[in-house]
Design an enzyme around this catalytic site. Structure first.
Site, mmCIF file in Angstrom:
data_model
loop_
_atom_site.group_PDB
_atom_site.id
_atom_site.type_symbol
_atom_site.label_atom_id
_atom_site.label_comp_id
_atom_site.label_asym_id
_atom_site.label_seq_id
_atom_site.Cartn_x
_atom_site.Cartn_y
_atom_site.Cartn_z
ATOM 1 N N HIS A 166 8.186 7.080 50.887
ATOM 2 C CA HIS A 166 8.309 6.096 49.803
ATOM 3 C C HIS A 166 6.992 6.044 49.018
ATOM 4 O O HIS A 166 5.912 6.130 49.600
ATOM 5 C CB HIS A 166 8.645 4.719 50.381
ATOM 6 C CG HIS A 166 9.071 3.756 49.314
ATOM 7 N ND1 HIS A 166 8.164 3.146 48.474
ATOM 8 C CD2 HIS A 166 10.286 3.330 48.919
ATOM 9 C CE1 HIS A 166 8.817 2.376 47.622
ATOM 10 N NE2 HIS A 166 10.117 2.472 47.868
ATOM 11 N N GLU A 173 13.203 8.297 42.884
ATOM 12 C CA GLU A 173 12.678 6.986 42.521
ATOM 13 C C GLU A 173 11.459 7.148 41.625
ATOM 14 O O GLU A 173 10.328 7.267 42.115
ATOM 15 C CB GLU A 173 12.245 6.241 43.792
ATOM 16 C CG GLU A 173 13.359 6.010 44.781
ATOM 17 C CD GLU A 173 13.067 4.768 45.593
ATOM 18 O OE1 GLU A 173 13.829 3.812 45.443
ATOM 19 O OE2 GLU A 173 12.078 4.739 46.326
HETATM 20 P P1 PGA Z 1 13.236 -1.951 43.547
HETATM 21 O O1 PGA Z 1 12.679 -1.010 44.722
HETATM 22 O O2 PGA Z 1 14.719 -1.914 43.636
HETATM 23 O O3 PGA Z 1 12.666 -3.313 43.849
HETATM 24 O O4 PGA Z 1 12.729 -1.380 42.279
HETATM 25 C C1 PGA Z 1 13.254 0.218 44.970
HETATM 26 C C2 PGA Z 1 12.451 0.924 46.023
HETATM 27 O O5 PGA Z 1 11.233 0.808 46.061
HETATM 28 O O6 PGA Z 1 12.990 1.608 46.873
#
Ligand code: PGA
Length: 257
Positions: free
Chosen positions: A106, A182
């Site tokens: 992440h 992401e």
């Molecule tokens: P968010 O986070 O939905 O708060 O943008 C997504 C993530 O970090 O996996």
């Protein structure tokens, strides 16, 4: 074209909620929404802080549908030994049978904990060896996105190459590894990636990662989730902030039916 498989929704609670009572309350909201979605509902993975895994595993998830499982937000690459503060995949598997997934790489861990691609690669290998499925997060920072889609693709391609190096290619595309796209600038900011850009990146990642399922993550909520999951290339979503609110949980699950 075959009909689209049901979506995979990953709820990443990060360092939330503050108490295990609150965690159970959220898990109850998930299982209620799953029940009303019925057999056409999505697959759900809840990734709470490890402290709450026991409570969720015993009280909630065992009673919920089999389509709901648990995951960890991080994992170590050794299964035991003198590694202060760490928890390995074999330990997680032995402690909680319904913990089936590990989020690896992440961007918050890459940024705040100095996680490198080499660490991520070792975490992936250890998780797979212990029978955990991996949700590998990749995505470009804003400076790269400003240079355009090609630059973003090159950045992500490089991450995938390093993170998946020496991971047996037969394991990929076989649901043992799922990739979450992401874009860093979209996480927790309320600035969504335009859905068409997410689709384009998902298609690219799928090709680079031997056909693995690709999720989109970054400010997903009940109001915008349908704009991502409508694409064949986007197999589901990874949700942070919105997964801490029962009403949002309900809307997200409903949108995925
Ligand atoms: P968010 O986070 O939905 O708060 O943008 C997504 C993530 O970090 O996996």
């Amino acid at each position: 074209m075959p009909p689209k498989r049901s979506s995979l929704i990953v709820f990443n609670w990060k360092e939330n909620p503050r108490t295990s009572k609150e965690a159970i309350r959220l898990a109850v909201a998930v299982s209620r929404a799953m029940r009303s979605a019925g057999k056409d509902g999505p697959e759900i993975v809840i990734c709470p802080p490890v402290l709450y895994l026991g409570a969720l595993s015993e009280k909630m998830i065992s009673r919920a549908e089999s389509r709901c499982s648990l995951g960890v937000q991080n994992i170590f690459w050794e299964n035991n030994g003198a590694y202060t503060g760490e928890i390995g995949p074999a330990m997680v598997r032995a402690a909680h049978g319904n913990v089936r997934y590990a989020i690896v790489g992440h961007s918050e861990r890459r940024r705040f904990l100095g996680e490198t691609d080499e660490m991520i690669r070792k975490k992936i290998l250890a998780s797979l060896a212990a029978g955990l499925r991996v949700i590998l997060c990749v995505g470009e920072p804003v400076e790269v996105r400003k240079k355009g889609t090609r630059a973003a693709m090159q950045y992500v391609k490089n991450q995938l190459k390093k993170d998946l190096q020496s991971v047996d290619s037969r394991l990929r595309g076989n649901d043992r590894i799922i990739i979450a796209y992401e874009p860093i600038w979209a996480i927790g900011t309320g600035k969504n990636c335009p859905p068409e850009d997410a689709r384009e990146m998902a298609a690219f990642i799928k090709k680079e990662a031997h056909g693995a399922r690709v999720l989109y993550g970054g400010s997903v909520n009940g109001a915008n989730v349908a704009r991502y999951i409508c694409y064949d290339e986007v197999s589901g979503v990874l949700v942070g902030g919105a997964s801490l609110h029962a009403e949002e949980i309900k809307k997200i699950i409903k949108a995925n039916i």
